[in-house]
Motif scaffolding. Structure first.
Motif, PDB file in Angstrom:
ATOM      1  N   THR A  47       0.832  -1.205   0.000  1.00 18.27           N
ATOM      2  CA  THR A  47       0.000   0.000   0.000  1.00 18.27           C
ATOM      3  C   THR A  47       0.867   1.255   0.000  1.00 18.27           C
ATOM      4  OG1 THR A  47      -1.582  -1.261   1.268  1.00 18.27           O
ATOM      5  CG2 THR A  47      -1.968   1.074   1.088  1.00 18.27           C
TER       6      THR A  47
ATOM      7  N   SER B   4       3.884   1.343  -1.125  1.00 18.44           N
ATOM      8  CA  SER B   4       4.476   1.380  -2.462  1.00 18.44           C
ATOM      9  C   SER B   4       3.547   2.119  -3.420  1.00 18.44           C
ATOM     10  CB  SER B   4       4.692  -0.033  -2.994  1.00 18.44           C
ATOM     11  OG  SER B   4       5.804  -0.612  -2.398  1.00 18.44           O
ATOM     12  N   ALA B   5       2.262   1.805  -3.310  1.00 16.95           N
ATOM     13  CA  ALA B   5       1.295   2.437  -4.211  1.00 16.95           C
ATOM     14  C   ALA B   5       1.262   3.946  -3.984  1.00 16.95           C
ATOM     15  CB  ALA B   5      -0.088   1.838  -3.998  1.00 16.95           C
ATOM     16  N   PHE B   6       1.259   4.370  -2.724  1.00 18.39           N
ATOM     17  CA  PHE B   6       1.260   5.811  -2.455  1.00 18.39           C
ATOM     18  C   PHE B   6       2.512   6.460  -3.036  1.00 18.39           C
ATOM     19  CE2 PHE B   6      -1.693   5.013   1.304  1.00 18.39           C
ATOM     20  CZ  PHE B   6      -2.786   5.499   0.622  1.00 18.39           C
TER      21      PHE B   6
ATOM     22  N   LEU C 266       4.210   5.394  -5.544  1.00 23.67           N
ATOM     23  CA  LEU C 266       4.116   5.410  -7.006  1.00 23.67           C
ATOM     24  C   LEU C 266       3.257   6.578  -7.477  1.00 23.67           C
ATOM     25  CD1 LEU C 266       4.955   4.062  -9.562  1.00 23.67           C
ATOM     26  CD2 LEU C 266       3.030   2.538  -9.401  1.00 23.67           C
TER      27      LEU C 266
ATOM     28  N   TRP D  78      -9.411   4.831   4.612  1.00 28.25           N
ATOM     29  CA  TRP D  78      -8.630   3.627   4.832  1.00 28.25           C
ATOM     30  C   TRP D  78      -7.765   3.737   6.084  1.00 28.25           C
ATOM     31  CZ3 TRP D  78      -3.198   3.282   4.502  1.00 28.25           C
ATOM     32  CH2 TRP D  78      -2.688   1.984   4.563  1.00 28.25           C
TER      33      TRP D  78
ATOM     34  N   MET E  17       3.386  -2.901 -10.158  1.00 26.32           N
ATOM     35  CA  MET E  17       3.644  -1.461 -10.061  1.00 26.32           C
ATOM     36  C   MET E  17       5.007  -1.116 -10.634  1.00 26.32           C
ATOM     37  SD  MET E  17       1.964  -0.041  -6.594  1.00 26.32           S
ATOM     38  CE  MET E  17       2.091  -1.360  -5.429  1.00 26.32           C
TER      39      MET E  17
END
Lengths: 117, 165, 343, 104
Positions: free
Chosen positions: B29, B31-33, B35, C141, D37
């Motif tokens: 999660t 990592s996603a932020f 990215l 979240w 990703m």
């Protein structure tokens, strides 16, 4: 002559500065005094059951996926609209084919029930 | 240095730094932020390279749509940290980084032989000119083929997810 | 001072003024909304603090600053704190591309009443509104609470479903103006308001915009994310103090942006409805026209909240996908056909 | 945004750096979604190269190509994540090493 994106950077910086300032000020003024009961997760007064890191219905994901694909479609609409007056009937037919193909996908998703809640 | 150049290096550094976080972070999660930060910095870089249209599109499609889907899936699957150490033993890790370096060196050598000289002077892609080229007869078939691609993706993804409905 | 420094100074000043005005409008808006809603429901609303309760927003602000911040157990701290800031930054970025009035002459310079007249104008708005989802997803979240998670999810699904229609509702106006610049779209509506405003030329587009924009800013009847009867307060259940206030502020700023953008794209922006009324005593009163139209839009939002009951979530999603999206597409194709074949 | 400063070479270097980071990520990370990703990261590096070349040559074809790359990326994300969800339902894990069969 200043590049025209600079005011937007300034705006972003001001907005960020404002929010950080507000958060810090309220942190200093509010003096958090956490207690066990206060920092418990709010579930209408009941003791919390389990964690909130739960799975959720695949519906949300499915809709998001369809959204992505149609978002690309919208992204193509924009430049097309920009030069539409130059393109004329040719552009209209071009986009009609494009939308027709995507529309059949939309109809498929609809018929299969991917758009139902 | 001009303002453009300064900002370019700032955003380039942000992109590289957050890209490192994407790779180095154990928790997907985060990592996603990270990215998302990379993508937005890259959008700024695109803008500074004189392609405002692509810059905005990057935010619309990548940061605004694709990454939301990633976040949704991460939440949907209740992803946690990777438990095992990344990539097994140190030998494997070294091989991985070595292979990455080799690939990067290859790409780099190609780029080095091709890219020489400054950018075209005064280059600034106005949205109209990009749009004109995109909808010119030269890209007609590509454009229509794109719609078939999207159609296929739509049908495929719906069909894959359908059995859970 | 060098010219560049001067311009930098002016740009900064302009940004500060606009942010200040929007913050002022926000606090005014909270008061006006509560009063008007109260009148619509035969109540009085806040009337104790100051004359007619006018100082209520100030009291609210002070109170919120002194409130204790609560960090729920098991929350992702950084995400929880970053979410309100993210929401407010994206909300404010969207105000940049709207032209609020004619060019004014101040300090011997021509200053357009717009922060940045970008070449990609409308598309920039689309991009920023698509980033707005993150603040809410993160807020929902991070708090580690089931209500907030559900609220955040619902909200984000709703936002991107309607964002699509929102983005497509502008395309007709772009075709008519042949430009992404909002100032050009405003200029394309010059003249008598019938039939030049896009409100008339783009009636289906406006309808789509109205519904999609209301949903995009989570206002009644689309305020599902914070449906208090089922989700406590949705994604901001766990927020308190100024963090809560920032989320609220982002919502109101978004609402004002939506009203401003609607004014520019469909109601001729700062142009007078009748050409003769643009200048009064030789002065351009475009800014007044703009505020008038925007105020009408904001009043409409409040009116809507006082009138219409909340949708059910399945109705909301079905409506967005099965009615609004096809309507938006048909509007684009119809406008295009009209332009292409009428020549 | 006039092109007085030469940003083409730095942009290509940045593109190279991002690409390399993406590659290393694909090798190192175990979670399918993180690997995915990293692939997106590499795609973006390529996009950056396109834009940089477009600026260097002074033509716009690079930018139009970015448009199509974005479309492909969107399609790829939609289908790829759908596959990941389906696979996760069968294997109950996101570890790449678990997906070593062509059929299950």
């Amino acid at each position: 002559m200043l590049p025209n994106y600079v005011p937007i950077l300034i705006l972003g910086a001001v907005a960020l500065g404002f929010s950080v300032f507000t958060l810090v000020l309220s942190h200093l003024l509010g003096r958090p005094r956490p207690t066990a009961a206060k920092s418990e997760v709010y579930e209408c007064g009941m003791p919390p059951i389990g964690t909130a890191r739960e799975r959720f219905p695949i519906k949300f994901y499915l809709v998001c996926m369809i959204f992505i694909l149609f978002d690309v479609d919208a992204a193509f609409f924009y430049p097309w609209a920009l030069v539409f007056r130059e393109l004329g009937v040719f552009g209209f037919v071009e986009m009609l084919v494009f939308v027709g193909l995507l529309g059949s996908g939309f109809v498929y998703a609809w018929k299969v029930g991917a758009l139902d809640w | 240095m001009t303002l453009d150049a300064i900002l370019f290096y700032v955003f380039a550094a942000a992109a590289l730094g957050s890209a490192l976080v994407v790779v180095g972070q154990r928790h997907p999660t985060y990592s996603a932020f990270a990215l998302i930060v990379t993508l937005c910095s890259l959008s700024a870089v695109f803008g500074l390279l004189g392609s405002p249209f692509i810059a905005v599109l990057q935010v619309v499609v990548y940061a605004g749509a694709i990454m939301v889907l990633f976040l949704f899936v991460l939440m949907l699957l209740r992803v946690t940290r990777e438990e095992r150490p990344a990539g097994g033993g140190w030998a494997l890790k070294a091989t991985a980084i070595g292979l990455g370096a080799v690939l990067a060196a290859q790409v780099g050598s190609v780029l080095a032989t091709v890219a020489r000289g400054p950018g075209a002077p005064g280059f600034n892609a106005s949205t109209v000119s990009v749009a004109r080229l995109l909808f010119s007869p030269a890209y007609l078939y590509v454009f229509e083929a794109t719609s078939i691609l999207i159609l296929a993706a739509l049908v495929g993804a719906v069909a894959l997810a359908k059995r859970d409905l | 001072m060098t010219p560049v420094q001067q311009e930098l100074l002016i740009a900064t000043g302009k940004v500060l003024v606009f942010v200040g005005v929007f913050l002022g409008l926000f606090s005014g808006m909270t008061y006006v909304e509560r009063r008007l809603l109260a009148f619509m429901q035969f109540r009085l609303g806040p009337n104790r603090v100051g004359p007619f309760g006018l100082l209520q927003p100030v009291a609210d602000g002070i109170k919120l600053f002194f409130k204790e911040e609560v960090m729920p157990e098991g929350a992702n701290k950084w995400a929880f704190m970053a979410a309100p800031a993210l929401a407010i930054v994206t909300a404010f970025l969207a105000i940049a591309v709207v032209p609020y009035g004619p060019t004014v002459h101040l300090f011997n310079r021509d200053i357009p009443l717009q922060i940045a007249d970008l070449d990609v104008g409308v598309l920039f708005l689309f991009a920023i509104s698509s980033l707005g989802v993150y603040g809410i997803v993160m807020a929902g979240w991070a708090a580690n609470n089931k209500y907030t998670l559900l609220g955040g999810l619902r909200s984000s699904a709703q936002m991107f479903s309607y964002e699509l229609s929102l983005g497509m509702s502008w395309v007709g106006a772009i075709i008519l103006a042949g430009s992404f610049r909002i100032s050009d779209i405003v200029a394309s509506q010059a003249g008598w308001f019938i039939p030049n405003w896009n409100f008339f030329r783009q009636a289906p587009g406006f309808l789509v915009y109205l519904v999609a924009a209301t949903a995009e800013v989570n206002r009644t009847p689309f305020d599902l994310p914070e449906a208090e009867t089922e989700l406590v307060a949705g994604f901001h259940t766990e927020y308190s103090s100024m963090r809560f206030a920032l989320l609220q502020m982002a919502e109101y700023v978004n609402m004002m942006t939506v009203a401003a953008v609607g004014t520019s794209l469909f109601f001729g922006g700062w142009l007078a409805p009748v050409p003769g009324l643009q200048h009064v005593f030789g002065r351009d009163i475009g800014l007044l026209w703009f505020l008038l139209k925007m105020g009408a839009g904001l009043f409409f939002f409040i009116w809507l909240r006082g009138t219409v009951p909340r949708f059910r979530y399945d109705q909301l999603m079905n409506f967005g996908w099965k009615v609004l999206l096809p309507l938006a597409t048909l509007n684009i194709l119809g406008t295009a056909a009209w332009i292409a074949f009428s020549k | 945004m006039s092109g007085s400063a030469d940003l083409v070479t730095p942009a290509l270097l940045l593109s190279l750096g991002l690409f390399a980071i993406g590659v290393v990520g694909v090798f190192l990370r175990r979670n399918v979604i993180t690997v995915f990703m990293c692939v997106e990261l590499m795609l973006n590096a390529v996009n950056l190269a396109f834009v940089a070349f477009s600026r260097w040559r002074g033509t716009l074809d690079g930018q139009v190509l970015v448009f199509f790359v974005l479309t492909v990326a969107a399609a790829e994300a939609a289908v790829g994540l759908a596959i990941i969800i389906a696979a996760q339902r069968n294997k109950d894990t996101l570890d790449l090493d678990a997906f070593n069969l062509l059929k299950w």
